[in-house]
Write an enzyme that holds these catalytic residues in place. Structure first.
Site, PDB file in Angstrom:
ATOM      1  N   ASP A 263      43.888 -67.945 -24.992  1.00  0.00           N
ATOM      2  CA  ASP A 263      43.075 -67.389 -23.839  1.00  0.00           C
ATOM      3  C   ASP A 263      41.789 -67.659 -23.796  1.00  0.00           C
ATOM      4  OD1 ASP A 263      42.797 -65.935 -21.664  1.00  0.00           O
ATOM      5  OD2 ASP A 263      43.023 -63.917 -22.572  1.00  0.00           O
ATOM      6  N   LYS A 270      35.948 -66.668 -20.885  1.00  0.00           N
ATOM      7  CA  LYS A 270      35.433 -65.646 -21.627  1.00  0.00           C
ATOM      8  C   LYS A 270      33.908 -66.095 -22.200  1.00  0.00           C
ATOM      9  CE  LYS A 270      39.744 -63.809 -23.235  1.00  0.00           C
ATOM     10  NZ  LYS A 270      39.311 -62.324 -22.776  1.00  0.00           N
ATOM     11  N   ASP A 281      46.222 -64.057 -29.095  1.00  0.00           N
ATOM     12  CA  ASP A 281      47.134 -63.516 -27.688  1.00  0.00           C
ATOM     13  C   ASP A 281      48.304 -63.801 -27.603  1.00  0.00           C
ATOM     14  OD1 ASP A 281      46.090 -61.957 -25.837  1.00  0.00           O
ATOM     15  OD2 ASP A 281      45.510 -63.463 -24.396  1.00  0.00           O
ATOM     16  N   ASP A 340      41.260 -64.135 -16.127  1.00  0.00           N
ATOM     17  CA  ASP A 340      41.515 -63.753 -17.370  1.00  0.00           C
ATOM     18  C   ASP A 340      42.108 -62.369 -17.610  1.00  0.00           C
ATOM     19  OD1 ASP A 340      40.842 -63.533 -20.415  1.00  0.00           O
ATOM     20  OD2 ASP A 340      38.891 -62.525 -19.892  1.00  0.00           O
ATOM     21  N   GLU A 342      45.282 -62.660 -17.223  1.00  0.00           N
ATOM     22  CA  GLU A 342      46.528 -63.537 -17.248  1.00  0.00           C
ATOM     23  C   GLU A 342      47.810 -62.933 -17.851  1.00  0.00           C
ATOM     24  OE1 GLU A 342      44.515 -63.567 -19.736  1.00  0.00           O
ATOM     25  OE2 GLU A 342      45.855 -63.849 -21.304  1.00  0.00           O
ATOM     26  N   ARG A 344      49.434 -60.109 -17.610  1.00  0.00           N
ATOM     27  CA  ARG A 344      50.118 -59.309 -16.649  1.00  0.00           C
ATOM     28  C   ARG A 344      50.794 -60.529 -15.862  1.00  0.00           C
ATOM     29  NH1 ARG A 344      44.912 -56.101 -14.748  1.00  0.00           N
ATOM     30  NH2 ARG A 344      44.620 -56.337 -16.813  1.00  0.00           N
TER      31      ARG A 344
HETATM   32  N1  BES Z   1      43.764 -61.163 -24.106  1.00  0.00           N
HETATM   33  C1  BES Z   1      42.754 -60.667 -23.393  1.00  0.00           C
HETATM   34  C2  BES Z   1      42.618 -58.974 -23.692  1.00  0.00           C
HETATM   35  C3  BES Z   1      42.118 -58.764 -25.232  1.00  0.00           C
HETATM   36  C4  BES Z   1      40.694 -58.954 -25.184  1.00  0.00           C
HETATM   37  C5  BES Z   1      42.651 -58.581 -26.262  1.00  0.00           C
HETATM   38  C6  BES Z   1      39.780 -58.795 -26.197  1.00  0.00           C
HETATM   39  C7  BES Z   1      41.879 -58.149 -27.361  1.00  0.00           C
HETATM   40  C8  BES Z   1      40.588 -58.429 -27.390  1.00  0.00           C
HETATM   41  C9  BES Z   1      43.462 -60.262 -21.910  1.00  0.00           C
HETATM   42  O1  BES Z   1      43.975 -61.452 -21.388  1.00  0.00           O
HETATM   43  C10 BES Z   1      42.264 -60.149 -21.322  1.00  0.00           C
HETATM   44  O2  BES Z   1      41.306 -60.933 -21.212  1.00  0.00           O
HETATM   45  N2  BES Z   1      41.982 -58.981 -20.548  1.00  0.00           N
HETATM   46  C11 BES Z   1      40.834 -58.861 -19.719  1.00  0.00           C
HETATM   47  C12 BES Z   1      41.317 -58.174 -18.457  1.00  0.00           C
HETATM   48  C13 BES Z   1      40.263 -57.861 -17.374  1.00  0.00           C
HETATM   49  C14 BES Z   1      39.669 -59.372 -16.770  1.00  0.00           C
HETATM   50  C15 BES Z   1      40.620 -57.082 -16.216  1.00  0.00           C
HETATM   51  C16 BES Z   1      39.915 -57.880 -20.607  1.00  0.00           C
HETATM   52  O3  BES Z   1      40.520 -56.935 -21.202  1.00  0.00           O
HETATM   53  O4  BES Z   1      38.812 -57.989 -20.344  1.00  0.00           O
HETATM   54 ZN    ZN Z   2      45.097 -62.681 -22.865  1.00  0.00          ZN
HETATM   55 MN    MN Z   3      42.655 -63.042 -20.850  1.00  0.00          MN
END
Ligand code: BES
Ligand code: ZN
Ligand code: MN
Length: 486
Positions: A263, A270, A281, A340, A342, A344
């Protein structure tokens, strides 16, 4: 590593043949009945302050007088809970795992009889303490020489101990599989690799495994999954694996695991720091494969369907852009405000696909949100469900597997943030309660069956010096599935 049980009593332990004797001591006083040389060593250590009977304390003795085993460890458990017992076993194994000991015997000194839960805990603790990732680091020395663990129990406990060992073995093997998958870097663990792992399980256990490619997903109208996958040159895989342990007419348990093998965030890129950890991920997918393995080994009389949408989330000239609107398999349209978010987007199509199995229950497992890590840290996974009975079952499975989760709210009010002017919903709902709005997004695709969601963003792996996958929540999921029999 092989696990056995052996009937023995505390007064016989000094003569026991093994390389290392790990004795878990519960309570804060020495119970009578322990063989004299061991009782004497223990009392002496306590009297001189070399050991305290408190959780976390332990003592290693080399060739204590009058004892056949060359190594003895007293590991204090404090409380008489299974959790305390497992922690004491883990500390005991850790003290002898780098010694020359091959055969370790584990016994309980003090309160109560051994149960199946203790036996399960011995296996999972020992396998956990001796796991080492080597696939891309062949130079790493083996973690331990231990090849045999004997659990010492009373005659009356033998049967349940035997059952607990078998369950522990299946769970530990599932946890190991999940860790091996998740620890592999993303250039090794690709969507195709996950599909191969599922096929391999299928061959080993006689499971039906089906792998859909991009074209098949297009036919099904999985516009949301396809939008995430389109930025990567690595082909997507939509994996469906079934364990049939009961009549076809019996509604299956369905597990859905997020399989983002890397991811980057996509166009909503990111930051660079710690981005390597986004190889984890696919921890949800790994835990689903691990659970499938455990269940297939234990052969309960039920049906299980495992669904893994797998792809990479990459930025490129083909990548989905913020503001793009896609149509999910459910027919609902989604405005992708942040690429990001993604997880869901791939899960929602998998949740719609799950409908065809007329499931008794669906649980999805995903490293879904950083917000869940902020809310719960690294100890509890986040549990989301509107179904109180299902919540209870999940919490019970979590307690049995010593794999903590915590129920989070899922009230209608949290749905408001997903409003979009250009589609049926947006894929983000703002920073506050981010783990909850993510769950609310998924909820919109789960009207047709009882559903629970586990956010394992904080529990699927460890960062820092001990960086690596945990294999969680395989213990929770396995106990949950096993409890659905009947
Ligand atoms: N895979 C990440 C979630 C994540 C982030 C898990 C850090 C463990 C550590 C997910 O895909 C993601 O990027 N989520 C975003 C959502 C946001 C853009 C609404 C997040 O948590 O920042
Ligand atoms: Zn993710
Ligand atoms: Mn993500």
């Amino acid at each position: 590593m092989d696990f056995h049980h052996q009937i023995s009593s505390p007064d016989k332990l000094a003569a026991l043949s093994c390389d290392a004797l790990v004795l878990v001591v519960t309570g804060d006083t020495v119970e009578p009945g322990l063989a004299t040389p061991l009782a004497a060593a223990l009392s002496d250590a306590l009297a001189h302050g070399d050991l305290e009977l408190k959780a976390g304390k332990s003592l290693y003795l080399h060739r204590p007088a009058g004892v056949r085993a060359a190594r003895v460890v007293f590991a204090a458990a404090g409380a008489s809970t299974t959790k305390a017992f497992r922690a004491a076993v883990a500390s005991g194994i850790n003290l002898v795992k780098e010694s020359g000991a091959k055969h370790v015997a584990v016994g309980l000194v003090g309160a109560g009889a051994l149960t199946d839960a203790h036996a399960e805990a011995v296996v999972t603790a020992a396998r956990d303490a001796t796991y080492l990732y080597r696939h891309t680091k062949p130079s790493a020395p083996a973690a331990s020489k231990i090849d045999k663990v004997t659990l010492l129990c009373g005659k009356a406990d033998a049967k349940s101990v035997q059952q607990g060992l078998a369950r522990g073995h299946a769970i530990a093997a599932g946890v190991n599989l999940a860790r091996e998958c998740a620890n592999r870097p993303a250039n090794h663990c690709t969507p195709s690799y996950l599909a191969d792992q599922a096929r391999k399980l299928g061959k080993e256990y006689g499971l039906k495994v089906e792998v859909l490619d991009r074209k098949a997903c297009e036919k099904l109208g999985m516009g949301s999954l396809l939008a995430v996958a389109q930025g990567s040159d690595e082909p997507l895989r939509f994996i469906v694996a079934r364990y049939d342990g009961a009549a076809k007419s019996q509604a299956p348990v369905v597990l859905v695991g997020k399989g983002i093998t890397f991811d980057t965030g996509g166009i909503s890129l990111k930051p660079g720091a710690e981005m390597d950890e986004m190889k984890f991920d696919m921890g949800g997918a790994a835990s689903v494969l691990g659970t499938l393995r455990a269940v297939a080994e234990l052969k309960p009389k039920l049906n299980l369907v495992c669904i893994i949408p797998a792809c990479e989330n990459m930025p490129s000239g083909n990548a989905v852009k913020p503001g793009d609107v896609v149509k999910s398999m459910s027919g609902q349209t989604i405005e992708i405000l942040n690429t990001d978010a993604e997880g869901r987007l791939i899960l929602c199509d998998a949740l719609t696909y799950a409908e065809r199995f007329k499931p008794a229950v669906v649980v999805d497992i995903a490293t879904l949100t950083g917000a869940c890590v902020v809310a719960l840290g690294h100890h509890h996974s986040g549990l989301f469900t509107a179904d109180d009975k299902l919540a209870e079952q999940m919490l019970a499975a979590s307690a049995k597997g010593l794999d903590p989760c915590w129920r989070m709210p899922l009230d209608e009010e949290y749905d408001a943030g997903l409003k979009s002017n250009f589609a049926d919903m947006a894929n983000i709902g703002g920073r506050p309660g981010g783990a909850i709005t993510a769950a609310m997004f998924l909820r919109r695709f789960t009207a047709k069956y009882p559903w629970a969601h586990l956010d394992i963003a904080g529990t699927a792996w460890k960062s820092g010096a001990a960086k690596g996958a945990t294999g969680r929540p395989v213990p929770l999921l396995t106990h949950f599935v096993l409890a659905q029999v009947g």
